[in-house]
Design a protein around this motif. Sequence first.
Motif, PDB file in Angstrom:
ATOM      1  N   GLU A  43      10.430  86.644 -42.766  1.00 26.72           N
ATOM      2  CA  GLU A  43       9.746  85.453 -43.256  1.00 26.72           C
ATOM      3  C   GLU A  43       9.976  85.307 -44.760  1.00 26.72           C
ATOM      4  O   GLU A  43       9.849  86.282 -45.506  1.00 26.72           O
ATOM      5  N   VAL A  44      10.325  84.118 -45.175  1.00 27.82           N
ATOM      6  CA  VAL A  44      10.454  83.821 -46.601  1.00 27.82           C
ATOM      7  C   VAL A  44       9.728  82.524 -46.895  1.00 27.82           C
ATOM      8  O   VAL A  44       9.820  81.566 -46.139  1.00 27.82           O
ATOM      9  N   GLU A  45       8.973  82.523 -47.982  1.00 25.97           N
ATOM     10  CA  GLU A  45       8.324  81.300 -48.427  1.00 25.97           C
ATOM     11  C   GLU A  45       9.372  80.381 -49.050  1.00 25.97           C
ATOM     12  O   GLU A  45      10.346  80.862 -49.636  1.00 25.97           O
ATOM     13  N   PRO A  46       9.194  79.075 -48.966  1.00 29.71           N
ATOM     14  CA  PRO A  46      10.124  78.177 -49.643  1.00 29.71           C
ATOM     15  C   PRO A  46      10.213  78.524 -51.133  1.00 29.71           C
ATOM     16  O   PRO A  46       9.188  78.709 -51.791  1.00 29.71           O
ATOM     17  N   GLY A  47      11.425  78.669 -51.631  1.00 30.19           N
ATOM     18  CA  GLY A  47      11.631  79.009 -53.032  1.00 30.19           C
ATOM     19  C   GLY A  47      11.637  80.492 -53.329  1.00 30.19           C
ATOM     20  O   GLY A  47      11.894  80.907 -54.461  1.00 30.19           O
ATOM     21  N   ALA A  70      18.547  81.085 -46.634  1.00 31.87           N
ATOM     22  CA  ALA A  70      18.571  79.871 -47.474  1.00 31.87           C
ATOM     23  C   ALA A  70      18.152  78.655 -46.659  1.00 31.87           C
ATOM     24  O   ALA A  70      17.435  77.775 -47.162  1.00 31.87           O
ATOM     25  N   ASP A  71      18.569  78.597 -45.392  1.00 36.39           N
ATOM     26  CA  ASP A  71      18.177  77.489 -44.525  1.00 36.39           C
ATOM     27  C   ASP A  71      16.661  77.452 -44.300  1.00 36.39           C
ATOM     28  O   ASP A  71      16.094  76.406 -43.990  1.00 36.39           O
ATOM     29  N   LYS A  72      16.007  78.618 -44.471  1.00 32.38           N
ATOM     30  CA  LYS A  72      14.546  78.692 -44.334  1.00 32.38           C
ATOM     31  C   LYS A  72      13.852  78.429 -45.672  1.00 32.38           C
ATOM     32  O   LYS A  72      12.637  78.554 -45.771  1.00 32.38           O
ATOM     33  N   GLY A  73      14.632  78.114 -46.706  1.00 30.11           N
ATOM     34  CA  GLY A  73      14.036  77.758 -47.995  1.00 30.11           C
ATOM     35  C   GLY A  73      14.207  78.773 -49.102  1.00 30.11           C
ATOM     36  O   GLY A  73      13.737  78.557 -50.223  1.00 30.11           O
ATOM     37  N   ALA A  74      14.867  79.906 -48.819  1.00 28.97           N
ATOM     38  CA  ALA A  74      15.048  80.925 -49.852  1.00 28.97           C
ATOM     39  C   ALA A  74      16.008  80.453 -50.934  1.00 28.97           C
ATOM     40  O   ALA A  74      16.915  79.660 -50.679  1.00 28.97           O
ATOM     41  N   ARG A  75      15.799  80.958 -52.127  1.00 28.45           N
ATOM     42  CA  ARG A  75      16.701  80.744 -53.253  1.00 28.45           C
ATOM     43  C   ARG A  75      17.536  82.020 -53.397  1.00 28.45           C
ATOM     44  O   ARG A  75      16.980  83.110 -53.521  1.00 28.45           O
TER      45      ARG A  75
END
Length: 197
Positions: A43-47, A70-75
């Motif tokens: 799980e990754v939070e956006p950003g 990255a598609d899940k919002g990771a930088r």
Amino acid sequence: MKQSNHMKKALRMEALARRDALDPVWRIEASLGMAEHVAGRIEVEPGAVVSGFWPMRSEVDVRPLMFALADKGARLCLPAIIDRTTIVFRDLVRGAELIDTGFGTCGPAADAAILEPELMLVPLAAFDARGHRIGYGAGYYDRAIERLHDLGRSPRLIGIAFDCQEVGLVPDEPHDIVIPEILTESGLRRFGAQVNS
């Protein structure tokens, strides 16, 4: 200490020889399978900032996993060697030029923003069943993780390897950072430490 270094060097060379002997097509398939298997479980939070690495030689190609996160919002960011003791993590922006960043790998140029990872996909040469890791011998990741800890940050650490890189026992040294999770083609293994999933 000297004996420990000799043992680590021998274990590193043996593990890397096994990795180098893997069929290149199999390595690609295994890397893709690893990304498919675990991307939904991380799980990754956006950003959220995730550090990966551009594969060199026979390393696991962690790029499919990086791009799934990255598609899940990771930088995303990649390591760059600054000097003989220091790596920093530079922002990986789609379309930006990648340059030689030292140690046989590539990454964003010096004008890219420096980020502090919250999740680190950590390359390694060998590991044992306790989560002890042998890197490539320069200590860059140990120091980078220690620096983040000194800043009050506790990034989630996931070592990336193939099963053939597991060894019986990695000699303990005081500066070593234990990796609480290792991802191989067999799945994500956890080693006792409390982990956020």
